[in-house]
Motif scaffolding. Structure first.
Motif, mmCIF file in Angstrom:
data_model
loop_
_atom_site.group_PDB
_atom_site.id
_atom_site.type_symbol
_atom_site.label_atom_id
_atom_site.label_comp_id
_atom_site.label_asym_id
_atom_site.label_seq_id
_atom_site.Cartn_x
_atom_site.Cartn_y
_atom_site.Cartn_z
ATOM 1 N N SER A 380 -14.799 20.234 -2.455
ATOM 2 C CA SER A 380 -16.020 19.700 -1.852
ATOM 3 C C SER A 380 -15.738 18.891 -0.596
ATOM 4 C CB SER A 380 -16.735 18.822 -2.879
ATOM 5 O OG SER A 380 -15.914 17.703 -3.164
ATOM 6 N N PHE A 381 -16.805 18.635 0.141
ATOM 7 C CA PHE A 381 -16.718 17.751 1.312
ATOM 8 C C PHE A 381 -16.263 16.361 0.874
ATOM 9 C CE2 PHE A 381 -19.192 14.888 4.282
ATOM 10 C CZ PHE A 381 -18.316 15.020 5.352
ATOM 11 N N ALA A 382 -16.711 15.904 -0.259
ATOM 12 C CA ALA A 382 -16.270 14.600 -0.765
ATOM 13 C C ALA A 382 -14.752 14.607 -0.954
ATOM 14 C CB ALA A 382 -16.960 14.292 -2.092
ATOM 15 N N GLU A 383 -14.248 15.694 -1.560
ATOM 16 C CA GLU A 383 -12.795 15.764 -1.769
ATOM 17 C C GLU A 383 -12.069 15.752 -0.429
ATOM 18 O OE1 GLU A 383 -11.287 18.977 -4.236
ATOM 19 O OE2 GLU A 383 -9.243 18.621 -3.535
ATOM 20 N N TYR A 384 -12.618 16.488 0.562
ATOM 21 C CA TYR A 384 -12.012 16.493 1.905
ATOM 22 C C TYR A 384 -11.800 15.066 2.384
ATOM 23 C CZ TYR A 384 -11.997 16.415 7.000
ATOM 24 O OH TYR A 384 -11.690 16.126 8.298
ATOM 25 N N ASN A 385 -12.853 14.248 2.251
ATOM 26 C CA ASN A 385 -12.745 12.871 2.731
ATOM 27 C C ASN A 385 -11.703 12.069 1.959
ATOM 28 O OD1 ASN A 385 -14.752 12.482 4.969
ATOM 29 N ND2 ASN A 385 -16.076 13.410 3.397
ATOM 30 N N PHE A 386 -11.668 12.270 0.643
ATOM 31 C CA PHE A 386 -10.668 11.531 -0.148
ATOM 32 C C PHE A 386 -9.252 11.998 0.188
ATOM 33 C CE2 PHE A 386 -14.387 10.611 -2.863
ATOM 34 C CZ PHE A 386 -14.278 9.230 -2.874
ATOM 35 N N ILE A 387 -9.095 13.289 0.501
ATOM 36 C CA ILE A 387 -7.770 13.783 0.907
ATOM 37 C C ILE A 387 -7.356 13.106 2.208
ATOM 38 C CG2 ILE A 387 -6.462 15.801 1.696
ATOM 39 C CD1 ILE A 387 -8.305 17.546 -0.102
ATOM 40 N N ARG A 388 -8.301 13.100 3.167
ATOM 41 C CA ARG A 388 -7.985 12.466 4.453
ATOM 42 C C ARG A 388 -7.675 10.985 4.253
ATOM 43 N NH1 ARG A 388 -9.356 14.961 9.414
ATOM 44 N NH2 ARG A 388 -8.213 13.153 10.220
ATOM 45 N N ALA A 389 -8.443 10.323 3.395
ATOM 46 C CA ALA A 389 -8.199 8.896 3.143
ATOM 47 C C ALA A 389 -6.799 8.689 2.586
ATOM 48 C CB ALA A 389 -9.244 8.352 2.164
ATOM 49 N N GLU A 390 -6.394 9.515 1.614
ATOM 50 C CA GLU A 390 -5.074 9.333 1.008
ATOM 51 C C GLU A 390 -3.971 9.681 2.004
ATOM 52 O OE1 GLU A 390 -4.400 11.319 -2.753
ATOM 53 O OE2 GLU A 390 -2.309 10.627 -2.805
ATOM 54 N N LEU A 391 -4.193 10.745 2.789
ATOM 55 C CA LEU A 391 -3.181 11.122 3.786
ATOM 56 C C LEU A 391 -3.003 9.993 4.797
ATOM 57 C CD1 LEU A 391 -4.089 14.886 4.410
ATOM 58 C CD2 LEU A 391 -2.012 14.003 3.314
ATOM 59 N N ALA A 392 -4.125 9.372 5.165
ATOM 60 C CA ALA A 392 -4.038 8.275 6.121
ATOM 61 C C ALA A 392 -3.361 7.063 5.474
ATOM 62 C CB ALA A 392 -5.430 7.908 6.620
ATOM 63 N N LEU A 393 -3.763 6.791 4.229
ATOM 64 C CA LEU A 393 -3.237 5.616 3.530
ATOM 65 C C LEU A 393 -1.734 5.721 3.265
ATOM 66 C CD1 LEU A 393 -4.039 2.933 1.978
ATOM 67 C CD2 LEU A 393 -4.166 4.363 -0.053
ATOM 68 N N ARG A 394 -1.300 6.880 2.837
ATOM 69 C CA ARG A 394 0.083 6.975 2.359
ATOM 70 C C ARG A 394 1.018 7.661 3.328
ATOM 71 N NH1 ARG A 394 -0.027 9.630 -3.431
ATOM 72 N NH2 ARG A 394 2.071 8.689 -3.630
ATOM 73 N N TYR A 395 0.512 8.535 4.168
ATOM 74 C CA TYR A 395 1.434 9.351 4.957
ATOM 75 C C TYR A 395 1.193 9.253 6.458
ATOM 76 C CZ TYR A 395 1.980 11.106 0.278
ATOM 77 O OH TYR A 395 2.183 11.183 -1.075
ATOM 78 N N ALA A 397 -1.278 9.838 8.329
ATOM 79 C CA ALA A 397 -2.038 10.892 9.005
ATOM 80 C C ALA A 397 -3.175 10.260 9.810
ATOM 81 C CB ALA A 397 -2.588 11.853 7.968
ATOM 82 N N PRO A 398 -3.691 11.002 10.797
ATOM 83 C CA PRO A 398 -4.719 10.425 11.676
ATOM 84 C C PRO A 398 -5.952 9.977 10.888
ATOM 85 C CG PRO A 398 -3.949 12.544 12.535
ATOM 86 C CD PRO A 398 -3.353 12.381 11.184
ATOM 87 N N GLY A 399 -6.668 9.004 11.450
ATOM 88 C CA GLY A 399 -7.912 8.546 10.871
ATOM 89 C C GLY A 399 -7.743 7.287 10.035
ATOM 90 N N SER A 400 -8.899 6.711 9.635
ATOM 91 C CA SER A 400 -8.879 5.471 8.863
ATOM 92 C C SER A 400 -9.135 5.764 7.402
ATOM 93 C CB SER A 400 -9.962 4.524 9.418
ATOM 94 O OG SER A 400 -10.477 3.718 8.382
ATOM 95 N N ALA A 401 -8.229 5.291 6.581
ATOM 96 C CA ALA A 401 -8.369 5.501 5.133
ATOM 97 C C ALA A 401 -9.688 4.908 4.655
ATOM 98 C CB ALA A 401 -7.197 4.878 4.387
#
Lengths: 521, 1061
Positions: A380-395, A397-401
């Motif tokens: 889902s789109f929700a999952e997309y956002n949580f993936i981006r948040a985790e990628l930003a938080l831990r790895y 990746a671009p964007g704000s967790a």
């Protein structure tokens, strides 16, 4: 009489000879089933394989992962109660692996990919490749190493394919997804995908397939991020090189299975509840987690408990109750009525004309009735956002967790039909903001993702395997749970498959030979 | 074509009726035994050279009409006596005394293709069962009438519901997943005996189609055992054949008979589980499995682990609104209802009437019969009605040309109740109904038609019986026309064409609000199913026969052709989401799903030759070859040949000196045969199917879905390389008659080996297919059969006869396809019948409790509870009996005949789900053998599992409560714990018949009056608790020994009356 005898004998003989001769021609020279076809246009294959995929993501695999991550619990002393106690045996997973995934979706993907490229629109190939890639991630995420490079070669006589390492399959699938995107961007005068694409609706929405493709790659990168030697800068490069509109942009981009509202074509969880009344129920783990946060998604997810029509109409919002679940593994063959029940988010719109009175909702189909038309979220789109948040938080990746975290909650609220002001109230509460140490933030993030991915197959389980969140309740050891009482990390290979393919070696337990990205102890 | 056939039939009917009216003169007489002067009943008396014949009555008297012009002679024949021919001359009274024929020359049996042979010449095994043996128990299903009577033949029933199927296995199993049922042949024309399988999760108990045959029309049934006996029937008789010869009219004044047979039998459950009646529904364990004081739990709780029942006041299990609606109290005294399950059943009955008219003259004969059967089952809404009309006529058109026609029309209607592993089965959970539930007294239905039950998950037993319906009607025609023409003394030709055609119409209703799966699994929205199944099988046989005698050698040769055509069509729709309760019309539905609609056709052409020779009538050799061409294979491999050779040696004729006071007759026989078998239809190609994802728990997606058709590649791969499977058998045997015909003995050893068995071989699904049709696998069956007939006492007025048979057979799965470990042939994921290489056929695998190497249960050392074996299903049961047998004792005294058939089954196991359910829910009597609670209601830990601790292997000493013990030992997760030795002895049939002396009838219109009492399944002795082990989940199926929420078995008893005018 006498004079007719020779004539009579002759006639008989001639009749017999004729019947034998005519019999042998056209009587015996074919064995063709008049009721089935031996050719299949791409559009019919596509409608079949998309429906099949949707069913897979809403049935067995969903029940296993939703029970083990305690999104639901089980009672009533039947199969699901055993699964809830981590007793899942090799014989029980035959269907999903064999008929559903390999001989179902994957065999049909291959049938589609074999079509003549000069007369078949490339979008068909793009979609088939994406569904194939997605299906292999489902296989790897649930079973680890599985046949891939020699798979689906039965038509050429290979009935016992070799097993490939999960990691190699992941890397092949990333390439296949890129390949699929090329097909999705290609043009052709051949008949295009249309309503036969029952997920996105065909050519008009082909960009949504591209968005799904890239978001699927993100999910795979998230799984890969923790593996030994994986260079996480690949993720940053991938995000930077992909136009933002080629990722999911709204809940309309959700990759989900839709269903009819007529019997035997409804949401599979709804159908399961109808045919196995009360075998699955709400879990105390998720109910308590949401109670503690006064989560407004409880109203579409669950019925209130204690129950009354007025509470159903204006659901309770307090933290101290109003909803109740069963602690996983504690049914002990029992059947309880003092529980919230799965509600419209899972079962579709209410169709009851009369709402039963409280305090306890009657068990069985005599209670509330639903139309079964709710969709199954797959990615889902929700999952997309949580993936981006985790990628930003831990790895890095671009964007704000923090921003992606809130966008994820917001998308989930939208999907659950929570009103914007109510969602805003929730986001304004402490639950709406990531805070604390990185580890605390990860827990907070995954717990929100866990609620947002309510009744999504496998992925919440993958999150738990990767991060250990949410914290699960221990099932009672007095009830002799399977797998030593430990939450399963992987599923047994199907017994029939192991029997038929000597190259597939059974694992010793539901913790043995974990998925390659499952590196947490 | 049809029109012409009908015209010929009518023409022949008229012809036979008119010729039957010619003038005759009467001859009477008495037939006695030359040895002791005893009068002989049942002797065949025929006017030589005609079909005009009769049978002597109980006192040995006969009366026969002969044409006045022709003096001629009479031929008297009787089993065990020399056939005797007597000139009539001018006499009107012809008394005859027959000499015992110790060599049994006269005994003629019908063999393959209807060829009549003297028994002593046969090098293979056949067994004939006469009408009076078949009709002893007045069963509805013909197949049941063979139970326990024939060595090598085992009848396996499914349950006691009216119309239920029974499987018949002749000499065990010869193939894996295809049918192991013999070919049924009526008057030379194969008929359909399909349809006996039962679905596991939905629907009713189905019939095998031999149930359409009226037993009163049958003269005899001949069982052709094994390939050597059945080889002339070719590819479809690898499992043997059952030849049914119907009654024919007899020529002569005396034989213009009207026969009337009526019977009435009571039909009731033969065994109920033993229940405890002390404890109420509820529990005495916490949710984490720890003992607590017992709690009464009304509503959904189906277990009986609650408090001691002593009249204490407990809350109602009904909702406030239902209590108001039905005026039920809010509380009630807790009471036991010991018969709450028993009283769900009623006393059913079976009524049969047959009236037959027969007659003829020396040229033509006819028989017309009508049969009406009404069978009411022991559950509501379970009944079967059958009307059968039969005409048989034959005529000697010229001295060389004979013609016959027979036509049987059957109308069969039935109503059936839901069975199987589903919540609409009234007994699915009904078997363990709480002991305190007043099923009969409490309401089952609201005024609006919706159901009321304490358990909202399960259909109320009465409501499901009355609302989830299955009705079907069969209209069936079986008929044939046959011609035979004698060219001269040594050459003749016969031609026969016949068909068996039926249309079955099925109407099913799933009521609105059904909680179980009922017929169509539509989750309570209501469904109506309308189905029409058409099935036709047409066969034609052309046979040329030649006979020659050259010095001491006799030769006979048969050369023939068979053409067999099987066609069918299914049409059916389910309409779901009904609007009007009780309207039950498919037009009331919102959505429609087509069933497996389609046509099928398969054809077979066979050419065969049968060469028989004998030397001086004591050495017999037969050679048979048959070549079949079957449409079920690809043209390049659809033709296949197979031979047989049989031989017999009559030792007592070859070496007459061994005959004496002890030995009358000894025959040795041996044979070797091979028979091909066809492939399942349309398995040579791979097709695309309408998509239909499903998960085995009920949820599925039926296409058209979301307005789209979807087609998917079949998971089962076809295989153009398929070739026939072959069953090879050899057999040795001996038949002997000893002690002046007082003892007859037959012993056979046989060995059957089937190779290249065609089956859907499971393959790795990662190949894209789950199975592929292949020639793979070898199955071997061998066994011993012993039949014995003894006449221990025989005096002028009293005779005691014993018929016994004993069979021991072993089925061994030699190999499956390479790499394939096992094949499931029935049952569920756990509790599954399988074919496993190196194991007997159809062994049962199930999840079970963990045991150590010594077979001791492994117990959790901390809490004393058993541990589930997590390796998945283990081999828990072998359903194949060690041996089976039957003994019939018959006593005759004057006109009274009493017979008792006991049948025996030793060994073989049954896996019972009911027993597990009764135990885990605390319903079974044994769960209350020890007191469960102390005076204050606290559970007593008085059970210690006989096992060893998992911690240190020492014997377990931890005591647990009754609920902990029974609910863990027999939990839902370990069906493998419910395995029992199915050894049983039963009084299968008993009958006492009385034939009125002729002297009493002289002034009545009756020539014979016979009446009697009879019963089936009257007594049962077995160590299997609670159930009759003769029930089977999958009905007439290769899967045997699985019992899952079955209906009970039935006992029937009643009376019969036979009148001959």
């Amino acid at each position: 009489m006498k004079n007719i005898q020779p004539k009579f004998t002759k006639t008989i003989c001639i009749l017999i000879v004729i019947s034998v001769l005519t019999g042998c021609q056209g009587f015996l020279d074919k064995n063709i089933n008049p009721n089935l076809t031996s050719s299949n246009p791409p559009s019919l294959i596509l409608s079949a394989l998309e429906g099949n995929l949707g069913f897979i993501m809403g049935s067995d695999l969903l029940r296993y992962s939703a029970l083990w991550t305690q999104q639901i619990a089980a009672q009533n002393g039947r199969q699901t109660e055993a699964y809830d106690l981590y007793i899942l045996q090799p014989t029980e997973v035959n269907g999903v692996w064999r008929a559903a995934i390999y001989a179902g979706v994957l065999a049909d993907c291959e049938e589609l990919l074999k079509k003549d490229p000069t007369s078949t629109h490339p979008h068909y190939f793009g979609i088939a490749k994406l569904i194939k890639a997605f299906s292999y991630t489902v296989l790897v995420d649930n079973w680890g190493d599985v046949p891939y490079s020699q798979a689906i070669q039965g038509t050429s006589g290979n009935f016992a394919p070799d097993v490939d390492p999960g990691q190699a399959i992941y890397s092949a699938m990333l390439t296949l997804i890129d390949d699929a995107i090329k097909d999705l961007n290609a043009t052709s005068l051949s008949p295009n995908v249309a309503g036969d694409d029952i997920i996105y609706g065909g050519s008009a929405n082909i960009i949504r397939w591209v968005r799904f493709a890239n978001t699927l790659k993100l999910r795979m990168y998230l799984h890969l991020a923790n593996t030994q030697g994986f260079d996480t800068s690949v993720i940053t490069t991938f995000i930077n090189n992909t136009p933002v509109t080629n990722f999911m942009t709204a809940i309309a981009d959700d990759f989900q299975a839709r269903y009819d509202v007529i019997p035997q074509r409804q949401n599979p969880v709804h159908q399961f509840i109808l045919s196995r009344t009360d075998d699955i129920c709400t879990s105390a783990t998720i109910v308590n987690l949401m109670n503690n946060k006064s989560d407004p998604r409880r109203a579409p997810y669950f019925t209130p408990f204690p129950f009354s029509p007025s509470l159903l109409a204006s659901p309770p919002i307090s933290t101290t109750g109003g909803y109740a679940g069963l602690a996983n593994g504690t049914s002990n063959f029992g059947l309880r009525t003092n529980l919230s029940r799965l509600h419209t988010y899972v079962r579709g719109a209410l169709t009851s004309s009369t709402i039963p009175a409280g305090p306890n909702l009657p068990v069985g189909v005599g209670g509330l009735t639903y139309n079964g038309g709710s969709s199954t979220n797959i990615l889902s789109f929700a999952e997309y956002n949580f993936i981006r948040a985790e990628l930003a938080l831990r790895y890095g990746a671009p964007g704000s967790a923090a921003t992606f975290y809130q966008a994820g909650i917001n998308a989930s609220m939208q999907e659950a039909g929570v009103s914007a002001p109510t969602a805003a109230t929730y986001l304004a509460s402490p639950s709406g903001t990531l805070s604390g140490t990185p580890a605390q933030q990860l827990q907070q993030l995954i717990e929100e993702k866990y609620v947002a991915l309510f009744m999504v197959a496998t992925e919440p389980w993958s999150d738990w395997r990767r991060t250990g969140y949410p914290v699960l309740s221990q099932v009672p050891s007095a009830l002799n749970p399977g797998n030593g009482g430990n939450v399963p990390r992987v599923i047994f290979y199907p017994q029939q498959e192991v029997d038929a393919n000597p190259k597939l070696v059974q694992r010793s337990s539901l913790s043995d030979k974990k998925v390659f990205w499952d590196t947490r102890p | 074509m049809t029109k012409n056939v009908l015209l010929s039939v009518f023409a022949l009917m008229l012809l036979t009726l008119s010729t039957a009216l010619a003038q005759e003169r009467a001859i009477t007489g008495k037939v006695t035994s030359a040895e002791d002067g005893i009068s002989l009943p049942g002797v065949n008396v025929v006017v030589k050279g005609t079909t005009n014949g009769t049978v002597t009555d109980a006192d040995g008297n006969y009366r026969i009409g002969v044409s006045p012009s022709n003096g001629g002679s009479l031929v008297f024949s009787f089993i065990g006596f020399s056939t005797t021919e007597v000139e009539i001359g001018e006499r009107t009274v012809v008394d005859v005394s027959l000499k015992a024929d110790v060599t049994e020359l006269g005994e003629v049996v019908v063999t393959g293709l209807g060829i009549e042979r003297q028994s002593k010449t046969l090098g293979f095994s056949v067994r004939e069962v006469k009408n009076d043996e078949l009709t002893v128990g007045r069963t509805t299903n013909l197949v049941n009438a063979l139970s326990g009577k024939i060595a090598g033949v085992r009848i396996a029933g499914s349950n006691g519901m009216t119309g239920s199927s029974s499987a018949i296995f002749i000499r065990g199993f010869t193939t894996f997943t295809g049918s192991n049922q013999p070919l049924f042949v009526v008057d030379g024309i194969p008929i359909n005996n399909d349809g006996g399988g039962n679905a596991q999760q939905t629907g009713v108990s189905n019939s095998n189609r031999a149930i359409d045959i009226n037993q009163d029309d049958i003269e005899s049934m001949t069982i052709l055992k094994g390939p050597a006996a059945a080889v002339l029937y070719g590819s479809r008789a690898a499992a043997g054949a059952i030849m049914i010869t119907t009654k024919k009219g007899k020529g002569g004044e005396k034989n213009k008979a009207i026969e009337y047979t009526a019977s009435y039998n009571i039909n009731e459950v033969n065994r109920f589980p033993d229940y405890q009646n002390q404890y109420a529904q509820g529990t005495s364990l916490t949710s984490t499995g720890l003992p607590i004081a017992s709690v009464y739990q009304p509503n959904a709780d189906q277990s009986n682990w609650g408090p001691l029942i002593n009249g204490q006041s407990v809350p109602s299990s009904y909702s406030v609104s239902d209590r108001a609606l039905f005026g039920l109290p809010d509380t009630q005294p807790l009471t036991a209802y010991p018969n709450n399950i028993k009283d769900l059943f009623r006393t059913g009955n079976n009524m049969q009437h047959t009236i037959a008219f027969s007659g003829g003259n020396d040229k033509s004969t006819f028989r017309v019969s009508y049969n009406n059967l009404q069978d009411k089952g022991f559950l509501e809404n379970n009944q079967l009605q059958r009307n059968s009309f039969r005409f048989d006529g034959r005529s000697q058109l010229t001295s060389k040309l004979q013609m016959g026609v027979s036509l049987n029309y059957i109308n069969n209607t039935s109503q059936r109740s839901q069975i199987g592993n589903q919540l609409s089965n009234p007994l699915f959970r009904g078997w363990f109904l709480p002991r305190n539930y007043n099923l009969q007294g409490d309401p089952s239905v609201r005024p609006d038609g919706s159901q009321v039950y304490f358990n909202g998950n399960t259909d109320n037993p009465y409501w499901t019986l009355r609302n989830n319906l299955y009705n079907d009607e069969i209209n069936r025609i079986i008929g044939n026309i046959n011609l035979s023409y004698d060219f001269n003394e040594w050459a003749s030709v016969t031609y026969k064409i016949g068909t068996d055609a039926f249309v079955q119409r099925i109407k099913t209703v799933d009521a609105i609000g059904a909680r179980g799966q009922a017929n169509w699994n539509v989750a309570g929205v209501g469904a109506v199913g309308d189905q029409m199944i058409y099935n036709q099988e047409t066969s034609s046989y052309l046979n040329f026969n030649f006979k020659k005698k050259i010095s001491d050698f006799n030769f006979s040769l048969l050369v023939g052709n068979e053409i067999n055509l099987r066609v069918g069509q299914n049409l059916g729709f389910i309409g779901n989401t009904l609007s009007t309760r009780g309207f039950d019309n498919i037009n009331d539905a919102l959505n429609f799903t087509p069933l497996a609609n389609g046509k099928f056709r398969s054809n077979l052409v066979g050419f065969y030759a049968d060469f028989q020779t004998n030397y001086k009538n004591w050495l017999f050799v037969g050679l048979t070859g048959r070549n079949d061409i079957s449409s079920t294979f690809k043209p390049d491999r659809n033709s296949y040949f197979y031979p047989s050779v049989t031989t017999s040696l009559v030792l007592t004729d070859a070496v007459p000196t061994i005959k004496g006071n002890i030995v009358d007759f000894i025959k040795l026989k041996a044979n070797w045969a091979k028979v091909g078998r066809e492939a399942p239809i349309y398995s040579t190609d791979t097709y695309y199917l309408q998509a239909n994802p499903g998960d085995g728990f009920g949820p599925q997606l039926v296409y058209p879905f979301l307005g789209r058709v979807g087609r998917t590649l079949d998971d089962a791969a076809g295989n153009p390389q398929l070739s026939p499977e072959f069953t090879r058998s050899f057999e040795f045997g001996t038949e002997a008659t000893l002690l002046k015909n007082k003892l007859r003995l037959e012993v056979n050893y046989f060995n059957t080996r089937t190779t290249d068995i065609i089956l859907g071989v499971p393959v790795a699904a990662a190949s894209g297919f789950t199975t592929q049709a292949r020639n793979a696998g070898v199955l071997e069956t061998s066994g011993w059969e012993v039949s014995l007939s003894l006449t221990p006492i025989k005096t002028n007025s009293f005779q005691w006869m014993v018929d016994a048979n004993w069979t021991r057979l072993r089925n061994n799965v030699i190999s499956l396809a390479p790499g394939v470990q096992n094949i499931a042939i029935g049952g569920f994921t756990t509790a599954q019948s399988r074919i496993v290489a190196g194991q007997p056929y159809g062994v049962i695998y199930a999840n079970t409790l963990l045991r150590n190497d010594q077979g001791k249960l492994v117990v959790n050392g901390t809490n004393g509870l058993p541990i589930i074996d997590t390796r998945g299903p283990q081999l828990v049961a072998d359903p194949n009996p060690d041996w089976v047998g039957g003994i019939t004792n018959t006593f005759q005294w004057k006109g009274i005949t009493a017979s008792f058939l006991f049948d025996f089954r030793s060994g073989g196991q049954i896996l019972s789900r009911i027993v597990n359910d009764l135990r885990r829910t605390g319903s079974a009597a044994e769960t209350a053998e020890l007191p469960r609670f102390d005076a204050s209601g606290i559970p007593i830990a008085n059970y210690v599992i006989d096992g060893v601790r998992n911690s240190d292997g020492a014997p377990n000493t931890t005591a647990i409560t009754a609920q902990q013990y029974w609910s863990n030992m027999y939990s839902f997760n370990v069906p493998g714990m419910g395995v029992f030795d199915a050894t049983s002895v039963r009084l299968r049939e008993a009958a006492i018949n009385y034939t009125l002396p002729r002297t009493l009838l002289e002034k009545t219109p009756f020539s014979k009056v016979e009446f009697g009492l009879n019963g089936r399944n009257l007594l049962l002795w077995t160590n299997v608790p609670h159930i009759d082990p003769e029930t089977n989940l999958n009905g007439a199926s290769n899967s045997q020994g699985l019992e899952f929420n079955a209906m009970p078995n039935a006992r029937t008893y009643g009376a019969v009356l036979k009148l001959t005018f």
